[in-house]
Design a protein around this motif. Structure first.
Motif, PDB file in Angstrom:
ATOM      1  N   UNK B  36      41.096  43.271  46.989  1.00  0.00           N
ATOM      2  CA  UNK B  36      41.770  42.179  46.232  1.00  0.00           C
ATOM      3  C   UNK B  36      42.329  43.319  45.066  1.00  0.00           C
ATOM      4  N   UNK B  38      44.002  43.036  41.021  1.00  0.00           N
ATOM      5  CA  UNK B  38      43.965  42.288  39.738  1.00  0.00           C
ATOM      6  C   UNK B  38      45.069  43.086  38.830  1.00  0.00           C
ATOM      7  N   UNK B  41      45.181  40.474  32.828  1.00  0.00           N
ATOM      8  CA  UNK B  41      45.002  39.205  32.510  1.00  0.00           C
ATOM      9  C   UNK B  41      45.483  38.168  33.622  1.00  0.00           C
ATOM     10  N   UNK B  42      45.204  38.753  34.805  1.00  0.00           N
ATOM     11  CA  UNK B  42      45.579  37.623  35.834  1.00  0.00           C
ATOM     12  C   UNK B  42      44.194  37.490  36.804  1.00  0.00           C
ATOM     13  N   UNK B  43      44.342  36.639  37.802  1.00  0.00           N
ATOM     14  CA  UNK B  43      43.209  36.226  38.556  1.00  0.00           C
ATOM     15  C   UNK B  43      43.374  37.615  39.441  1.00  0.00           C
ATOM     16  N   UNK B  44      42.238  37.527  40.669  1.00  0.00           N
ATOM     17  CA  UNK B  44      42.530  38.576  41.850  1.00  0.00           C
ATOM     18  C   UNK B  44      43.336  37.809  42.884  1.00  0.00           C
ATOM     19  N   UNK B  46      44.388  38.678  47.159  1.00  0.00           N
ATOM     20  CA  UNK B  46      44.180  39.257  48.388  1.00  0.00           C
ATOM     21  C   UNK B  46      45.278  40.199  48.580  1.00  0.00           C
ATOM     22  N   UNK B  90      39.604  45.706  43.599  1.00  0.00           N
ATOM     23  CA  UNK B  90      38.208  45.353  44.165  1.00  0.00           C
ATOM     24  C   UNK B  90      37.852  45.088  45.697  1.00  0.00           C
ATOM     25  N   UNK B 102      31.302  41.132  45.246  1.00  0.00           N
ATOM     26  CA  UNK B 102      32.439  42.157  44.633  1.00  0.00           C
ATOM     27  C   UNK B 102      32.017  43.465  44.278  1.00  0.00           C
ATOM     28  N   UNK B 104      32.384  47.032  41.738  1.00  0.00           N
ATOM     29  CA  UNK B 104      32.637  47.050  40.367  1.00  0.00           C
ATOM     30  C   UNK B 104      34.149  47.218  40.022  1.00  0.00           C
TER      31      UNK B 104
END
Lengths: 115, 112
Positions: B36, B38, B41-44, B46, B90, B102, B104
């Motif tokens: 993933x 990122x 300030x956003x989501x993950x 794919x 990630x 996930x 780190x």
């Protein structure tokens, strides 16, 4: 548009406040998740819901209270938080829990600051 | 339980250089693996996933990853880095009956 919407995007709250984070998924998924993402720490899984039933709770403090009224909506109720609870809270959904070949879809997160 | 380890919390490359982000997994059964990305300030989002079909998986934005069972690895590569690739990456693993775990994360910096 990821199909998972979180509101609010940003939240500042005092330690005595009560607030709620909302997550909605438009993907027809059966599983929903709350993750906490703090600076310099791995992504922490907080809660897992499958078909509106909680299936996992990773020893999260009781000041965090999840609610899943239906398979499309997930809430995280917050009360008497601590400054160390400041983080990005991510909601995700997937087709089902433990269905290997299906990925998780994430919302954009709520940036929470506790003052 | 399954887990992933990402080697290197921070990787810096020059624009146009090869990107290599390392991920090793641990699983008692054949895993499904994911990468993933990122942005701040956003989501993950794919990038790609391995689901036991081809061992070399191609994803979005020119990224690919190769599943190597003998090395328990699933490293992410891109031949030529672009400034827009700067983000956190990630690695994640999933096995039957369990949720996704996930790593780190690895922060990628791209220098002009």
């Amino acid at each position: 548009e990821t199909g998972v919407t979180q509101t609010p995007r940003h939240l500042v709250m005092g330690m005595t406040n009560k607030k709620s984070l909302k997550c909605e998924q438009h993907l027809g998924h059966n599983a929903m998740y709350w993750y906490k993402q703090s600076a310099k720490k791995p992504l922490e899984l907080m809660f897992v819901y499958s078909l509106e039933e909680r299936v996992e709770n990773n020893s999260v403090p009781s000041r965090f209270s999840p609610e899943c009224p239906n398979s499309s909506h997930l809430f995280l109720h917050l009360h008497t938080l601590q400054p160390e609870d400041s983080a990005l809270y991510l909601c995700a959904s997937s087709q089902g829990v433990g269905e290997m070949n299906t990925e998780a879809f994430f919302g954009q997160g709520t940036r929470l600051t506790v003052v | 339980a399954q887990s992933v380890t990402q080697l290197g919390s921070h990787v810096s490359v020059s624009e146009g250089a090869l990107v290599l982000l390392r991920c090793n997994y641990s699983s008692s059964v054949p895993p499904y693996l994911f990468w993933y990305v990122q942005y701040p300030n956003q989501g993950l989002q794919l990038l790609l996933k391995y689901t036991s079909a081809a061992t070399l998986v191609k994803g979005i934005n020119g990224f690919e990853a190769e599943f190597k069972k003998s090395e328990t690895s699933f490293h992410l590569t891109k031949p030529s880095a672009h400034m827009s690739d700067a983000a956190e990456y990630f690695c994640a693993v999933s096995v039957p009956g369990n949720d996704m775990r996930f790593g780190a994360g690895t922060r990628l910096t791209v220098k002009p």
